[in-house]
Design an enzyme around this catalytic site. Structure first.
Site, short mmCIF file in Angstrom:
data_model
loop_
_atom_site.label_atom_id
_atom_site.label_comp_id
_atom_site.label_asym_id
_atom_site.label_seq_id
_atom_site.Cartn_x
_atom_site.Cartn_y
_atom_site.Cartn_z
N LYS A 166 0.85 -1.21 0.00
CA LYS A 166 0.00 0.00 0.00
C LYS A 166 0.88 1.25 0.00
O LYS A 166 0.68 2.17 -0.79
CB LYS A 166 -0.89 -0.05 1.24
CG LYS A 166 -1.72 1.18 1.46
CD LYS A 166 -2.72 0.94 2.61
CE LYS A 166 -3.24 2.25 3.13
NZ LYS A 166 -2.69 2.58 4.46
N TYR A 207 -1.92 -23.83 9.41
CA TYR A 207 -1.54 -23.44 8.04
C TYR A 207 -2.79 -23.03 7.26
O TYR A 207 -2.86 -21.96 6.66
CB TYR A 207 -0.86 -24.62 7.36
CG TYR A 207 -0.31 -24.34 5.98
CD1 TYR A 207 0.67 -23.37 5.78
CD2 TYR A 207 -0.76 -25.05 4.87
CE1 TYR A 207 1.18 -23.11 4.50
CE2 TYR A 207 -0.24 -24.81 3.60
CZ TYR A 207 0.73 -23.84 3.42
OH TYR A 207 1.24 -23.60 2.16
N LYS A 244 -3.63 -19.17 6.00
CA LYS A 244 -3.75 -18.84 4.58
C LYS A 244 -5.16 -18.32 4.25
O LYS A 244 -5.30 -17.45 3.39
CB LYS A 244 -3.41 -20.06 3.72
CG LYS A 244 -1.93 -20.44 3.74
CD LYS A 244 -1.06 -19.41 3.04
CE LYS A 244 0.38 -19.88 2.87
NZ LYS A 244 1.24 -18.86 2.27
N THR A 276 3.47 -29.00 -5.38
CA THR A 276 4.53 -28.69 -6.34
C THR A 276 5.82 -29.39 -5.89
O THR A 276 6.04 -29.55 -4.69
CB THR A 276 4.73 -27.16 -6.40
OG1 THR A 276 3.47 -26.58 -6.74
CG2 THR A 276 5.75 -26.76 -7.45
#
Ligand code: UDP
Length: 313
Positions: free
Chosen positions: A108, A148, A152, A178
């Site tokens: 910001k 977690y 998130k 991934t």
């Protein structure tokens, strides 16, 4: 024209460091911040001599002070392996909440584009399959993975609040499983675990019966998707992952085969709240980013095995 500057939190981690490489390669200046609790200087040491790269050791859950202009703030800091966030639940909650707030505040202040590394974990143990971005998820807030998942989810809510209230150009990528070079051999996630076990002639540890499924994306595909998202005009969450789904048993068999290994398989109890299935619906990424993964699991595993072989030698 002066180079654009990207600030990457968690830049010494598995994904963060690949993103540093990608952006340096694309002609950006990169400021990488990490407190090295799960990341490693080894992942970025090849960049230390590059004049466009700066490393700052700092915990982003504390106020972030950066001088000069920033064009992009990419928030990747967080433990991400279930083993790691079970070990560091409070740090995981703090980096997802306080760290996201600080990173948004910085974006910001600098009028920078903000990109949040979110996760398929926000879908929890999904009751909708495959998971589209519209699905709200099935998360146990007080379970062991809650630190977690909820961090998130909070991070996504905070990002959207800054988008709506402060009109920051924000992006959210929901990253599905991934794998690839720079994962720690002791990371605890299924791909490095199985490869380590096979390379050391130890039996492969399958949790539960191995019938749970995941969809594995090779790191170069993921980074390409994130790069496209970062440059796009999209502000809604986007799934990035590989839609080909495998059971954990099928993954174990493939890794055994690729190594001609006779390591056996042993079964261990399924961890609590382990999602039974996971596969991204990537229609939006295909349509809006013109992105889809290219690397087949076999090809990506061969590269990962070669890298982990050297790393664990
Ligand atoms: N898993 C397994 N053996 C291992 C490590 C993981 O069977 O040695 C399973 C785990 O229970 C989960 C899947 O592999 O069902 C993927 O686990 P990972 O830790 O990679 O990440 P997750 O997708 O659960 O966040």
């Amino acid at each position: 024209m002066s180079k654009k500057t990207a600030f990457i939190t968690g830049g010494a981690g598995f994904l963060g460091s690949h993103l540093c490489d990608k952006l340096i390669g694309e002609g950006f200046k990169v400021i990488c911040m990490d407190n090295i609790i799960t990341g490693s200087p080894c992942n970025i040491k090849h960049l230390f001599k590059n004049k466009d790269f700066t490393f700052i050791n700092h915990n982003v859950a504390k106020f972030i002070n950066i001088k000069g202009k920033l064009d992009y703030v990419l928030h990747f800091a967080s433990p991400a392996s279930p083993d790691d966030y079970l070990k560091f639940p409070i740090q995981t909650l703090k980096v997802g909440s306080l760290g996201t707030h600080n990173a948004l505040g910085l974006a910001k202040d600098k009028r920078a584009v903000f990109l949040l590394a979110s996760t398929s974990e926000i879908y929890g143990d999904p009751l909708v399959h495959p998971q589209p971005e519209e699905y709200w998820g099935n998360v146990n807030p007080v379970g062991v993975r809650g630190c977690y998942d909820e961090a998130k989810r909070f991070a996504e809510a905070m990002t959207m609040a800054y988008f709506r209230v402060h009109r920051i150009d924000t992006k959210i990528v929901r990253i599905f499983n991934t794998y690839g070079p720079r994962m720690r051999i002791s990371d605890g996630r299924v791909v490095p675990n199985f490869i380590y076990q096979v390379l050391h002639n130890k039996p492969i540890t399958i949790y539960g019966k191995g019938q749970q499924s995941r969809s594995f994306c090779y790191v170069s595909d993921l980074i390409e998707g994130i790069y496209k998202l970062m440059l796009s005009g999209l502000n809604q969450p986007i799934n990035i992952g590989n839609p080909r789904e495998f059971t954990v048993m099928a993954l174990a068999r493939l890794i055994l085969k690729l190594n001609n290994s006779r390591s056996g398989i042993i079964f261990k109890p399924l961890p609590k709240d382990d999602p039974k299935q996971r596969r991204p619906d990537i229609s939006k990424a295909r349509k809006f980013l013109k992105w889809q993964p290219k690397v087949e699991l076999k090809e990506g595993l061969v590269k990962t095995i070669d890298w982990l072989r050297l790393d664990s030698a």
